[in-house]
Design an enzyme around this catalytic site. Structure first.
Site, mmCIF file in Angstrom:
data_model
loop_
_atom_site.group_PDB
_atom_site.id
_atom_site.type_symbol
_atom_site.label_atom_id
_atom_site.label_comp_id
_atom_site.label_asym_id
_atom_site.label_seq_id
_atom_site.Cartn_x
_atom_site.Cartn_y
_atom_site.Cartn_z
ATOM 1 N NE ARG A 89 -3.979 1.822 2.496
ATOM 2 C CZ ARG A 89 -3.997 2.812 3.381
ATOM 3 N NH1 ARG A 89 -2.992 2.910 4.271
ATOM 4 N NH2 ARG A 89 -4.990 3.679 3.414
ATOM 5 C CG HIS A 139 -1.562 5.230 -0.356
ATOM 6 N ND1 HIS A 139 -2.270 5.684 0.742
ATOM 7 C CD2 HIS A 139 -2.378 4.334 -0.972
ATOM 8 C CE1 HIS A 139 -3.446 5.074 0.786
ATOM 9 N NE2 HIS A 139 -3.533 4.245 -0.243
ATOM 10 C CB VAL A 176 1.010 11.567 -4.554
ATOM 11 C CG1 VAL A 176 1.058 13.066 -4.288
ATOM 12 C CG2 VAL A 176 0.197 10.863 -3.481
ATOM 13 N N GLY A 231 5.396 10.947 -9.342
ATOM 14 C CA GLY A 231 4.730 9.717 -8.973
ATOM 15 C C GLY A 231 5.532 8.923 -7.968
ATOM 16 C CG ASN A 234 -1.122 8.438 3.103
ATOM 17 O OD1 ASN A 234 -1.461 7.379 2.579
ATOM 18 N ND2 ASN A 234 -0.548 9.424 2.419
ATOM 19 C CG HIS A 244 -8.285 -3.846 -1.234
ATOM 20 N ND1 HIS A 244 -9.330 -2.952 -1.347
ATOM 21 C CD2 HIS A 244 -7.165 -3.078 -1.125
ATOM 22 C CE1 HIS A 244 -8.867 -1.715 -1.296
ATOM 23 N NE2 HIS A 244 -7.554 -1.767 -1.164
ATOM 24 C CB THR A 245 -6.381 -10.814 -2.039
ATOM 25 O OG1 THR A 245 -6.623 -12.156 -1.633
ATOM 26 C CG2 THR A 245 -4.900 -10.658 -2.367
ATOM 27 C CG ASP A 248 -9.531 -12.349 1.288
ATOM 28 O OD1 ASP A 248 -10.569 -12.925 1.650
ATOM 29 O OD2 ASP A 248 -8.690 -12.870 0.539
#
Length: 361
Positions: free
Chosen positions: A67, A71, A75, A115, A137, A236-237, A281
């Protein structure tokens, strides 16, 4: 009949067009999977070892490091907009030239706020409010200490060589692998930003409250297709989310399995308990698999944005495809991660190689 004379200006226009085309691909060309092979040959092995240790100690850390990369990259990723108008070809002396074209291009590059540039790692200073306290965040982004440990180890091997941005990118890949997911080749050579942007983090990172159209737009703005958006959402698993991120869904929404909602309410009251955690999950939150998509089919998506992927919309078919074919999901996920890792990094002489990932040199 005398042959026509070809104007040199047409050749010049063609060359200008080629130069602009090369600009589109220039950033990626500056990254390389072997970037540290001679300057810091043990860098990748050092990162992998540290990630394996951190994930072994706490499985959730794998999701946190993944993550962190997401994130960071989302940006202020700059884009190159380029289009041709009135593009005509002209045959002259058996050669093809550009007769006429008009072009418009807009190249927006943030030299210090790009980025994948490690901006998320910067602490606030008297002159800058960083991204750590942005809504997506605050009390949520984690793994900074793991990055600090890796940076310290790498600095002892090769001082001033390996960027924090590259460490985050490689750590994300190694985290997925540590939890049983796919591997991919991480292109390297990113440099670190010298500033961060709270407002950009708030506006660029997709919120868990987005509807499907908002998700598609948010990812499209970074150059991703809807299919790639679904694949990346499959991250998101693994991992967990805070009660404040899904409270509205479990108390107010109807497209949710009733037993699932009731179970979640026990740990996420209607008021208070914002930081109580639940797995994204519900089946296997520490294994990188395709159970996430199967959960969506059963209306067991934790976040509103999760269930939006399977709620009678255009992405239902892709969720069905991934739920029945793990290999298809992991392949598409890996490819999308490579693409995300290439979102407008600082390269060449831009930015710096931070000695401490939390602050500029």
């Amino acid at each position: 009949m005398a042959s026509k004379t070809c104007s040199p200006s047409n050749k010049l226009r063609f060359l200008l067009g080629m130069v602009l085309f090369l600009l589109i691909n220039m950033t990626t060309a500056q990254l390389s999977s072997t970037f540290y092979s001679t300057t810091c040959p043990k860098a990748l092995a050092t990162i992998k070892s540290a990630v394996n240790s951190a994930v072994s100690n706490e499985a959730r850390m794998g999701a946190s490091l993944l993550r962190l990369h997401f994130h960071d990259c989302f940006v202020n990723a700059s884009r190159l907009f380029f289009s041709f108008n009135e593009f005509h070809l002209h045959v002259c002396n058996d050669e093809i030239y550009i007769l006429e074209f008009r072009y418009y291009y807009y190249y927006r590059r943030y030299k210090t706020k790009n980025g994948c540039d490690g901006s998320i790692l910067l602490d606030d200073t008297a002159n800058m409010t960083g991204e750590k306290t942005a809504v997506p965040n605050s009390n949520s982004a984690r793994g900074f200490e793991v990055i600090d440990t890796i940076k310290s180890q790498v600095e002892s091997l090769c001082p001033g060589v390996v960027s924090c941005a590259d460490i985050v990118a490689v750590a994300a890949r190694d985290s997925v692998v540590a939890l049983g997911g796919p591997s991919w080749t991480v292109l390297l050579g990113r440099r670190d930003s010298t500033t961060a942007s709270l407002s950009a983090a708030n506006s660029n990172i997709p919120a868990p409250t987005l509807n499907l159209s908002g998700l598609i737009t948010a990812f499209s703005n970074k150059g991703f297709t809807a299919k790639e958006m679904v694949a990346l959402s499959g991250s998101h698993t693994i991992g967990q989310a805070r009660c404040t991120s899904f409270r509205t869904r479990i108390y107010n929404e109807t497209n949710i399995d009733s037993t699932f909602a009731t179970t979640l309410r026990a740990n996420c009251p209607s008021t208070g308990g914002d930081n109580s955690l639940s797995p994204l999950d519900t089946t296997s939150s520490t294994s990188f698999d395709n159970a996430y998509f199967k959960n969506l089919q059963g209306q067991k998506g934790l976040l509103h944005s999760d269930q939006q992927l399977f709620s009678g919309g255009s992405t239902d078919s892709q969720v069905n495809a991934y739920s029945s074919n793990l290999g298809s999901f992991t392949t598409d996920f890996a490819n999308a991660m490579v693409k995300m890792g290439n979102l407008s990094p600082l390269t060449g002489t831009s930015g710096q190689i931070r000695t401490n990932c939390r602050k500029t040199n």
